[in-house]
Design an enzyme around this catalytic site. Sequence first.
Site, PDB file in Angstrom:
ATOM      1  CG  ASP A 196       1.694   1.021   1.268  1.00  0.00           C
ATOM      2  OD1 ASP A 196       1.012   1.776   0.554  1.00  0.00           O
ATOM      3  OD2 ASP A 196       2.893   1.219   1.524  1.00  0.00           O
TER       4      ASP A 196
ATOM      5  CG  ASP B 142       3.992   6.962  -2.932  1.00  0.00           C
ATOM      6  OD1 ASP B 142       2.897   7.282  -2.447  1.00  0.00           O
ATOM      7  OD2 ASP B 142       4.714   6.066  -2.463  1.00  0.00           O
TER       8      ASP B 142
HETATM    9  C1  GLA Z   1       4.185   4.136  -0.237  1.00  0.00           C
HETATM   10  C2  GLA Z   1       3.507   3.416  -1.396  1.00  0.00           C
HETATM   11  C3  GLA Z   1       4.167   2.067  -1.607  1.00  0.00           C
HETATM   12  C4  GLA Z   1       5.647   2.249  -1.879  1.00  0.00           C
HETATM   13  C5  GLA Z   1       6.285   3.066  -0.753  1.00  0.00           C
HETATM   14  C6  GLA Z   1       7.707   3.467  -1.080  1.00  0.00           C
HETATM   15  O1  GLA Z   1       3.994   3.487   0.972  1.00  0.00           O
HETATM   16  O2  GLA Z   1       2.137   3.261  -1.156  1.00  0.00           O
HETATM   17  O3  GLA Z   1       3.563   1.376  -2.692  1.00  0.00           O
HETATM   18  O4  GLA Z   1       5.822   2.898  -3.093  1.00  0.00           O
HETATM   19  O5  GLA Z   1       5.577   4.255  -0.484  1.00  0.00           O
HETATM   20  O6  GLA Z   1       8.292   4.189  -0.046  1.00  0.00           O
END
Ligand code: GLA
Length: 669
Positions: free
Chosen positions: A483, A405
């Site tokens: 997200d 990520d």
């Molecule tokens: C980002 C990712 C999410 C999750 C969060 C964790 O926002 O896109 O899917 O993994 O980080 O902090």
Amino acid sequence: MKRILFAITLSIASACLAAETVPLTSLDLANLHFEGWSKPKVDKAFSGKPLSIAGQKFQSGIGTRALSTLWLELDGRAQKFLASVGVDDGAPNEAASAFFTIIGDGKKLWTSGAMKRGEAAKVVDLSLKGIRSLLLKVDHVGESNTFNHADWAEPRFVVAGAKPRTVNAPAEKKVILTPKPPRAPHINGPKVYGCRPGHPFIYRIPTTGERPIRFTADGLPASLRLDAETGIITGTAPARGEFTVTFHAKNRHGSATRTLKIVSGDTLALTPPMGWNHWYAHYNRVTDVMMREAADVMVRTGMADVGYSYVNIDDCWMNATPDAKRTPDPLRVGPFRDAAGNILPNKYFPDMRAMTDYIHARGLKAGIYTSPGPLTCAGYCGAYQHEEQDARLFAEWGFDFLKYDWCSYSHIAEGKDPKAKNIYLWGKTAPSLQALQHPYRLMGSILQRLPRDIVFNLCQYGMGDVWEWGAEIGGHCWRTAGDLGAELNRIFAVALKNAEYRQWSKPGAWNDPDYIQIGFIGDARTSGAPKPCPLTPTEQYSFMSLWSLMAAPLFYSGDMSQLDPFTLNVLCNPEVIEVNQDPLGDSAAVVKLTDDTFLMVKRMEDGSKAVGLCNRGETKETVTAKWSDIGITGKKTVRDLWRQRDLGKFDGQFTATVPRHGVVLVRVR
Ligand code: GLA
């Protein structure tokens, strides 16, 4: 005389009543439905500044953002709705746009058309004669983003009777459509499975039916063994080549057979990975206990019997720096690494190897998460400058999946000091394509050299058109957008957008539009404990139908300890999952019919088509799939996949009534 007087009094009274103007902002706005980050504002724009459309200022109104909806109940004697609408001048992007729609008693009464920032307000002067149910809706034009600030300026009703009442969106019953699996065995799961020669191998034959079931297999490579009672295959992946294995499953009610092609070579994830990820259920509350419980539940509820296999931990298993606001839990604060530089799990994860052993013992696989930056998105230890060491440790711990990520890597890409404070805040400038690719290329090449099959999930929200290069640098799936957490009302928009990248979807390379969030999910805005998701039952079916048609990775991300029969019925329909897992790996093409209705058409390996008749509008619609639209001719059998029922033979077209926010999912043979 008396009668005349009475009539005069009555008409004076109704004239007075007719004159009553009720500002929308005077009503209870708790029912204003909005799922994004932040909140709509009253008498202010969404940005908090005064309401302003193309320079015209308004004292009163609602500053919201696409997508938002407000349902109202009228008594049939409301006369008018008046307002000025438009995109607010404070929208933080010049591409901001919005589409206002007013629906009365199931009919579209008024639409603004697509409006842009800087465009003069449009005046609404709408008769509401006889209308009892009203919906005020702001939609996005195309796929949403966070900047579509939209104003209902000076919105008011003229009423002769009772004041309008804001109400919840129409309620729906939870109807279970998926038939119960038969008591005799039925073998599900993918038809093709990729592994790398000489690496540890684990595969649980997904099979429904009453246990005990006895499993046997013909043609199983000698390096693999099958446990006859559990149906779990373990061992070492065979030498390079293709192996067609025939599974048999038998219980006291009957028997079943199915073949699986094991391809031992370079490519993993030959069908979209399926499993569970903790994020949207538990956020920074995740523990080893929850992960083990998820594995147990996956087996106990039958999820594993229809193909779910990964049990994936997301962020927050490591240590964070002390920061009262972001990490209130002292048990998640501590040193990042030991003296040898090995990353340290926090106190909730006493023994990673024991945890993955537990998951593997159930025939399932385990996933882990980190960031290429110094810190993860939640502010925990990332892999920066320890990439190889961390990846090796993940493999030693026994993980089979890595989500990588981007998060604080923005600052590295921009050449900032990695030790600077607030490193996890987003960067300000867009990195070059080379900088975007660099950390993923690095980890991709490390994973390829490890003696373990690790599916590589790129999470960088679609930057740099990752679908074009994700596979080339070693990725197996990549998030195509930000997200979906607090934006669940975007599922149709996400599906339409994702379909634009469908040409890059293929075995071993999947577009990932984020997790399935149904059942009990946490609150993305507050990281609060899981509660029922805000989607209607129809929307929950649509979620699964769309994700299956897109050939998206199928990761459930709700609370496994609160799985109810309805949620399981949505998650576990083998005929729907078969659409997702089809070996061809086609991602559905979109045939746009109207603003609200469209078809999604997925080519299946056997020559049939999976078709979604989709309605993202607010009222039920009749949707027709013409054979010419889906690329077939002649008489075809149409099967309702949710009900697992043939609907008959159809010539030239198939028509269905599709509910509000619904998808009718069929297979045409
Ligand atoms: C980002 C990712 C999410 C999750 C969060 C964790 O926002 O896109 O899917 O993994 O980080 O902090």
